[in-house]
Design a protein around this motif. Structure first.
Motif, PDB file in Angstrom:
ATOM      1  N   LYS A  88      38.364  35.043  81.239  1.00 32.19           N
ATOM      2  CA  LYS A  88      39.452  34.504  80.405  1.00 32.19           C
ATOM      3  C   LYS A  88      40.091  35.599  79.558  1.00 32.19           C
ATOM      4  CE  LYS A  88      40.362  31.133  76.757  1.00 32.19           C
ATOM      5  NZ  LYS A  88      39.818  29.999  76.017  1.00 32.19           N
ATOM      6  N   PHE A  89      39.274  36.444  78.942  1.00 32.17           N
ATOM      7  CA  PHE A  89      39.799  37.487  78.063  1.00 32.17           C
ATOM      8  C   PHE A  89      40.592  38.533  78.850  1.00 32.17           C
ATOM      9  CE2 PHE A  89      36.025  36.569  75.039  1.00 32.17           C
ATOM     10  CZ  PHE A  89      36.686  35.465  74.526  1.00 32.17           C
ATOM     11  N   ILE A  90      40.187  38.829  80.072  1.00 30.19           N
ATOM     12  CA  ILE A  90      40.954  39.759  80.915  1.00 30.19           C
ATOM     13  C   ILE A  90      42.302  39.133  81.250  1.00 30.19           C
ATOM     14  CG2 ILE A  90      41.099  40.871  83.181  1.00 30.19           C
ATOM     15  CD1 ILE A  90      38.009  41.192  83.018  1.00 30.19           C
ATOM     16  N   ASN A  91      42.288  37.891  81.726  1.00 33.34           N
ATOM     17  CA  ASN A  91      43.545  37.223  82.091  1.00 33.34           C
ATOM     18  C   ASN A  91      44.490  37.083  80.909  1.00 33.34           C
ATOM     19  OD1 ASN A  91      43.173  36.841  84.862  1.00 33.34           O
ATOM     20  ND2 ASN A  91      42.031  34.949  84.550  1.00 33.34           N
ATOM     21  N   SER A  92      43.938  36.798  79.742  1.00 36.49           N
ATOM     22  CA  SER A  92      44.749  36.565  78.540  1.00 36.49           C
ATOM     23  C   SER A  92      45.038  37.863  77.776  1.00 36.49           C
ATOM     24  CB  SER A  92      44.026  35.593  77.605  1.00 36.49           C
ATOM     25  OG  SER A  92      43.751  34.392  78.258  1.00 36.49           O
ATOM     26  N   LYS A  93      44.434  38.944  78.224  1.00 39.16           N
ATOM     27  CA  LYS A  93      44.585  40.245  77.553  1.00 39.16           C
ATOM     28  C   LYS A  93      44.179  40.166  76.080  1.00 39.16           C
ATOM     29  CE  LYS A  93      47.838  41.609  81.056  1.00 39.16           C
ATOM     30  NZ  LYS A  93      46.950  41.064  82.016  1.00 39.16           N
ATOM     31  N   MET A  94      43.083  39.456  75.855  1.00 38.75           N
ATOM     32  CA  MET A  94      42.488  39.320  74.524  1.00 38.75           C
ATOM     33  C   MET A  94      41.448  40.429  74.384  1.00 38.75           C
ATOM     34  SD  MET A  94      42.106  35.154  74.648  1.00 38.75           S
ATOM     35  CE  MET A  94      41.415  34.971  73.006  1.00 38.75           C
ATOM     36  N   TRP A  95      41.942  41.643  74.103  1.00 37.93           N
ATOM     37  CA  TRP A  95      41.106  42.827  74.192  1.00 37.93           C
ATOM     38  C   TRP A  95      40.036  42.904  73.115  1.00 37.93           C
ATOM     39  CZ3 TRP A  95      41.536  43.472  78.850  1.00 37.93           C
ATOM     40  CH2 TRP A  95      42.744  43.558  79.530  1.00 37.93           C
ATOM     41  N   ASP A  96      40.313  42.467  71.889  1.00 34.00           N
ATOM     42  CA  ASP A  96      39.283  42.495  70.850  1.00 34.00           C
ATOM     43  C   ASP A  96      38.098  41.624  71.247  1.00 34.00           C
ATOM     44  OD1 ASP A  96      40.425  44.192  68.713  1.00 34.00           O
ATOM     45  OD2 ASP A  96      41.976  42.649  68.645  1.00 34.00           O
ATOM     46  N   GLU A  97      38.391  40.419  71.721  1.00 36.15           N
ATOM     47  CA  GLU A  97      37.350  39.483  72.137  1.00 36.15           C
ATOM     48  C   GLU A  97      36.608  40.011  73.365  1.00 36.15           C
ATOM     49  OE1 GLU A  97      40.486  38.776  71.450  1.00 36.15           O
ATOM     50  OE2 GLU A  97      40.535  37.150  69.984  1.00 36.15           O
ATOM     51  N   TYR A  98      37.360  40.625  74.269  1.00 36.13           N
ATOM     52  CA  TYR A  98      36.776  41.189  75.481  1.00 36.13           C
ATOM     53  C   TYR A  98      35.727  42.249  75.123  1.00 36.13           C
ATOM     54  CZ  TYR A  98      36.593  43.928  79.823  1.00 36.13           C
ATOM     55  OH  TYR A  98      36.166  44.605  80.938  1.00 36.13           O
ATOM     56  N   VAL A  99      36.100  43.207  74.291  1.00 35.97           N
ATOM     57  CA  VAL A  99      35.190  44.295  73.916  1.00 35.97           C
ATOM     58  C   VAL A  99      34.002  43.774  73.123  1.00 35.97           C
ATOM     59  CG1 VAL A  99      34.987  46.427  72.567  1.00 35.97           C
ATOM     60  CG2 VAL A  99      36.964  46.075  74.051  1.00 35.97           C
ATOM     61  N   GLU A 100      34.216  42.758  72.309  1.00 35.48           N
ATOM     62  CA  GLU A 100      33.147  42.195  71.474  1.00 35.48           C
ATOM     63  C   GLU A 100      31.990  41.643  72.314  1.00 35.48           C
ATOM     64  OE1 GLU A 100      30.958  41.198  68.237  1.00 35.48           O
ATOM     65  OE2 GLU A 100      32.814  42.354  68.216  1.00 35.48           O
ATOM     66  N   GLN A 101      32.265  41.256  73.545  1.00 38.83           N
ATOM     67  CA  GLN A 101      31.224  40.690  74.414  1.00 38.83           C
ATOM     68  C   GLN A 101      30.276  41.735  74.986  1.00 38.83           C
ATOM     69  OE1 GLN A 101      32.372  36.764  76.468  1.00 38.83           O
ATOM     70  NE2 GLN A 101      33.474  38.405  77.446  1.00 38.83           N
ATOM     71  N   TYR A 102      30.664  42.999  74.896  1.00 42.60           N
ATOM     72  CA  TYR A 102      29.884  44.070  75.507  1.00 42.60           C
ATOM     73  C   TYR A 102      28.928  44.707  74.507  1.00 42.60           C
ATOM     74  CZ  TYR A 102      32.469  43.689  79.812  1.00 42.60           C
ATOM     75  OH  TYR A 102      32.979  43.219  80.984  1.00 42.60           O
ATOM     76  N   ASN A 103      27.824  45.213  75.009  1.00 43.17           N
ATOM     77  CA  ASN A 103      26.788  45.834  74.197  1.00 43.17           C
ATOM     78  C   ASN A 103      27.127  47.314  73.988  1.00 43.17           C
ATOM     79  OD1 ASN A 103      24.423  46.128  72.769  1.00 43.17           O
ATOM     80  ND2 ASN A 103      23.134  46.325  74.591  1.00 43.17           N
ATOM     81  N   TYR A 104      28.230  47.567  73.287  1.00 42.92           N
ATOM     82  CA  TYR A 104      28.670  48.930  72.991  1.00 42.92           C
ATOM     83  C   TYR A 104      28.409  49.236  71.528  1.00 42.92           C
ATOM     84  CZ  TYR A 104      31.600  48.527  77.243  1.00 42.92           C
ATOM     85  OH  TYR A 104      32.061  48.351  78.511  1.00 42.92           O
ATOM     86  N   ASP A 105      28.146  50.521  71.234  1.00 37.77           N
ATOM     87  CA  ASP A 105      28.086  50.909  69.825  1.00 37.77           C
ATOM     88  C   ASP A 105      29.528  50.958  69.301  1.00 37.77           C
ATOM     89  OD1 ASP A 105      29.245  53.490  70.332  1.00 37.77           O
ATOM     90  OD2 ASP A 105      27.277  54.366  70.649  1.00 37.77           O
ATOM     91  N   SER A 106      29.674  51.074  68.001  1.00 35.39           N
ATOM     92  CA  SER A 106      31.001  50.969  67.383  1.00 35.39           C
ATOM     93  C   SER A 106      31.952  52.065  67.848  1.00 35.39           C
ATOM     94  CB  SER A 106      30.889  50.958  65.858  1.00 35.39           C
ATOM     95  OG  SER A 106      30.260  52.136  65.408  1.00 35.39           O
ATOM     96  N   GLU A 107      31.454  53.264  68.084  1.00 35.57           N
ATOM     97  CA  GLU A 107      32.321  54.359  68.520  1.00 35.57           C
ATOM     98  C   GLU A 107      32.890  54.102  69.920  1.00 35.57           C
ATOM     99  OE1 GLU A 107      32.151  59.192  69.256  1.00 35.57           O
ATOM    100  OE2 GLU A 107      30.579  58.236  68.069  1.00 35.57           O
ATOM    101  N   VAL A 108      32.033  53.660  70.828  1.00 34.75           N
ATOM    102  CA  VAL A 108      32.480  53.351  72.189  1.00 34.75           C
ATOM    103  C   VAL A 108      33.464  52.182  72.153  1.00 34.75           C
ATOM    104  CG1 VAL A 108      31.745  52.535  74.466  1.00 34.75           C
ATOM    105  CG2 VAL A 108      30.415  54.292  73.274  1.00 34.75           C
TER     106      VAL A 108
END
Length: 191
Positions: free
Chosen positions: A74-94
């Motif tokens: 859904k986030f890819i299709n809607s281009k909701m990039w903040d929400e998209y990135v929030e789902q991933y286990n990345y540190d803050s810099e990445v």
């Protein structure tokens, strides 16, 4: 559990039947939608509607892993990039660097990377039985095979038109479940 477009369509029909979307219902019709009454053509739902129905079904069933995967779509299709990135286990810099890429207007215009995806729709989700990932799933993480029907502006090594196979690895973190990575396994053979 496997969620398919067929199951999502059946769920939608059952939902419409149970909640009385008829001409006598209290639901208002939208004259601009091209379909004023969902029961007039219940089988002809859009792919986006089927994706949303599958997401709502996963939420209703309390299936957190499938919910995360469906939200990713859904986030890819809607281009909701903040929400998209929030789902991933990345540190803050990445996360910050990734968001800069995702929000870069030039990269969006040039259809670079993920921006080449025109739309992406769920075909199926199921726990993997791939032996390559058995050690990962034994650590308490979740590994799912996901088939996605992709339409892209320009094909590349990771973005192709057609049904593609992806392996989602979901981790338990202190912030809840997060996507660790998504492996691209290529186009699905038409057999």
């Amino acid at each position: 559990m496997v969620i398919t477009i067929k199951k999502a369509t059946i769920f939608a029909l059952a939902f419409l039947f149970l909640y009385g979307c008829t001409e006598n219902s209290n639901m208002s019709s939208n004259k601009n939608s091209g379909r004023t009454n969902p029961m007039d053509d219940p089988v002809n739902i859009t792919e986006e509607e089927a994706n949303e129905i599958a997401l709502q079904q996963a939420i209703a069933e309390g299936n957190e892993v499938e919910t995360i995967i469906l939200q990713d779509i859904k986030f890819i299709n809607s281009k909701m990039w903040d929400e998209y990135v929030e789902q991933y286990n990345y540190d803050s810099e990445v996360s910050e660097h990734f968001l800069q890429f995702l929000k870069d207007k030039k990269k969006q215009t040039n259809k670079e990377g993920i921006h080449t995806i025109e739309k992406i729709n769920l075909v199926s989700i199921e726990l993997t039985n791939d032996k390559e990932f058995s050690s990962i799933s034994s650590n308490g993480d979740y590994v799912y095979d996901v088939l996605l029907d992709m339409k892209v502006h320009k094909e590349s090594e990771f973005y192709m038109n057609g049904v593609t196979h992806h392996v989602y690895v979901i981790n338990k973190t202190s912030d809840g479940l997060k996507i660790e990575t998504v492996y691209f396994k290529g186009l699905v053979d038409d057999k």
